[in-house]
Motif scaffolding. Structure first.
Motif, PDB file in Angstrom:
ATOM      1  N   LEU A  72       0.799  -1.183  -0.161  1.00 29.76           N
ATOM      2  CA  LEU A  72       0.077  -0.037   0.126  1.00 29.76           C
ATOM      3  C   LEU A  72       0.860   1.364   0.075  1.00 29.76           C
ATOM      4  O   LEU A  72       0.453   2.326  -0.390  1.00 29.76           O
ATOM      5  CB  LEU A  72      -0.807  -0.066   1.135  1.00 29.76           C
ATOM      6  CG  LEU A  72      -1.963  -1.311   1.402  1.00 29.76           C
ATOM      7  CD1 LEU A  72      -2.716  -0.938   2.733  1.00 29.76           C
ATOM      8  CD2 LEU A  72      -2.913  -1.256   0.080  1.00 29.76           C
ATOM      9  N   GLY A  73       2.012   1.322   0.366  1.00 34.09           N
ATOM     10  CA  GLY A  73       2.880   2.211   0.560  1.00 34.09           C
ATOM     11  C   GLY A  73       4.046   1.833   1.144  1.00 34.09           C
ATOM     12  O   GLY A  73       4.436   0.682   1.660  1.00 34.09           O
ATOM     13  N   TRP A  74       4.799   2.902   1.830  1.00 32.89           N
ATOM     14  CA  TRP A  74       5.884   2.787   2.904  1.00 32.89           C
ATOM     15  C   TRP A  74       6.318   4.024   3.587  1.00 32.89           C
ATOM     16  O   TRP A  74       5.591   4.791   3.534  1.00 32.89           O
ATOM     17  CB  TRP A  74       7.141   2.431   2.012  1.00 32.89           C
ATOM     18  CG  TRP A  74       7.576   3.529   1.098  1.00 32.89           C
ATOM     19  CD1 TRP A  74       7.767   4.755   1.364  1.00 32.89           C
ATOM     20  CD2 TRP A  74       7.772   3.286  -0.197  1.00 32.89           C
ATOM     21  NE1 TRP A  74       7.984   5.408   0.018  1.00 32.89           N
ATOM     22  CE2 TRP A  74       8.253   4.541  -0.915  1.00 32.89           C
ATOM     23  CE3 TRP A  74       7.915   1.883  -1.231  1.00 32.89           C
ATOM     24  CZ2 TRP A  74       8.686   4.800  -2.185  1.00 32.89           C
ATOM     25  CZ3 TRP A  74       8.511   2.351  -2.436  1.00 32.89           C
ATOM     26  CH2 TRP A  74       8.864   3.678  -3.112  1.00 32.89           C
ATOM     27  N   ARG A  75       6.918   3.747   4.771  1.00 25.60           N
ATOM     28  CA  ARG A  75       7.339   4.545   5.781  1.00 25.60           C
ATOM     29  C   ARG A  75       8.851   4.636   5.699  1.00 25.60           C
ATOM     30  O   ARG A  75       9.454   3.519   6.312  1.00 25.60           O
ATOM     31  CB  ARG A  75       6.593   4.543   7.258  1.00 25.60           C
ATOM     32  CG  ARG A  75       6.981   5.907   7.986  1.00 25.60           C
ATOM     33  CD  ARG A  75       6.187   5.744   9.429  1.00 25.60           C
ATOM     34  NE  ARG A  75       7.004   4.846  10.191  1.00 25.60           N
ATOM     35  CZ  ARG A  75       8.053   4.672  10.904  1.00 25.60           C
ATOM     36  NH1 ARG A  75       8.830   5.891  10.746  1.00 25.60           N
ATOM     37  NH2 ARG A  75       8.617   3.621  11.565  1.00 25.60           N
ATOM     38  N   LEU A  76       9.565   5.584   5.375  1.00 23.27           N
ATOM     39  CA  LEU A  76      10.906   5.526   5.592  1.00 23.27           C
ATOM     40  C   LEU A  76      11.194   6.159   7.179  1.00 23.27           C
ATOM     41  O   LEU A  76      10.478   6.645   7.758  1.00 23.27           O
ATOM     42  CB  LEU A  76      11.642   6.743   4.599  1.00 23.27           C
ATOM     43  CG  LEU A  76      11.249   6.592   2.932  1.00 23.27           C
ATOM     44  CD1 LEU A  76      11.665   7.838   2.188  1.00 23.27           C
ATOM     45  CD2 LEU A  76      11.905   5.122   2.617  1.00 23.27           C
ATOM     46  N   SER A  77      12.423   5.549   7.503  1.00 20.51           N
ATOM     47  CA  SER A  77      12.550   5.819   8.821  1.00 20.51           C
ATOM     48  C   SER A  77      12.847   7.491   9.264  1.00 20.51           C
ATOM     49  O   SER A  77      12.786   7.853  10.283  1.00 20.51           O
ATOM     50  CB  SER A  77      14.082   5.066   9.138  1.00 20.51           C
ATOM     51  OG  SER A  77      15.113   5.700   8.601  1.00 20.51           O
ATOM     52  N   SER A  78      13.040   8.319   8.105  1.00 16.31           N
ATOM     53  CA  SER A  78      13.311   9.754   8.200  1.00 16.31           C
ATOM     54  C   SER A  78      11.805  10.159   8.307  1.00 16.31           C
ATOM     55  O   SER A  78      11.823  11.664   8.487  1.00 16.31           O
ATOM     56  CB  SER A  78      14.202  10.035   7.358  1.00 16.31           C
ATOM     57  OG  SER A  78      13.512  10.008   5.912  1.00 16.31           O
ATOM     58  N   ASP A  79      10.805   9.509   7.897  1.00 20.17           N
ATOM     59  CA  ASP A  79       9.315  10.287   7.821  1.00 20.17           C
ATOM     60  C   ASP A  79       8.584   9.963   9.079  1.00 20.17           C
ATOM     61  O   ASP A  79       8.797   8.751   9.488  1.00 20.17           O
ATOM     62  CB  ASP A  79       8.706   9.791   6.645  1.00 20.17           C
ATOM     63  CG  ASP A  79       9.403  10.119   5.290  1.00 20.17           C
ATOM     64  OD1 ASP A  79      10.323  11.178   5.528  1.00 20.17           O
ATOM     65  OD2 ASP A  79       9.114   9.489   4.247  1.00 20.17           O
TER      66      ASP A  79
END
Length: 96
Positions: free
Chosen positions: A67-74
């Motif tokens: 569905l998407g992603w979450r970068l560690s910086s976000d």
């Protein structure tokens, strides 16, 4: 999260079908949305992969839908990222 899924579904018929299957009580499947570290889908310690590349890996490994992603910086996850063909460097040592 639900609003993001409906937005994705309205933009693409194939995504709409997946969303409807997830939300339909008649499918006989209990939907699960999970956040899984990208390292579980890498073949090498570091790889350049696009959204579509990762989606293929997710399908092959567990039959899931990316569905998407979450970068560690976000702080927040990016559902249905706009630059799906743009490759990013992913690392098995990272927290993405």
């Amino acid at each position: 999260l639900e609003t993001g899924m409906f937005v994705m579904g309205s933009a693409d018929k194939s995504v709409y079908n997946v969303v409807m299957q997830l939300l339909s009580p008649e499918t006989g499947v209990t939907p699960q949305i999970t956040a899984t570290p990208v390292k579980h889908f890498l073949h090498f310690p570091q790889e350049m992969l696009s959204f579509f590349d990762l989606q293929t890996r997710v399908i092959q490994r567990c039959g899931g839908v990316l569905l998407g992603w979450r970068l560690s910086s976000d702080r927040y996850a990016a559902l249905n990222p706009t630059k799906k063909t743009e490759e990013q460097l992913w690392s098995a040592d990272g927290k993405d």
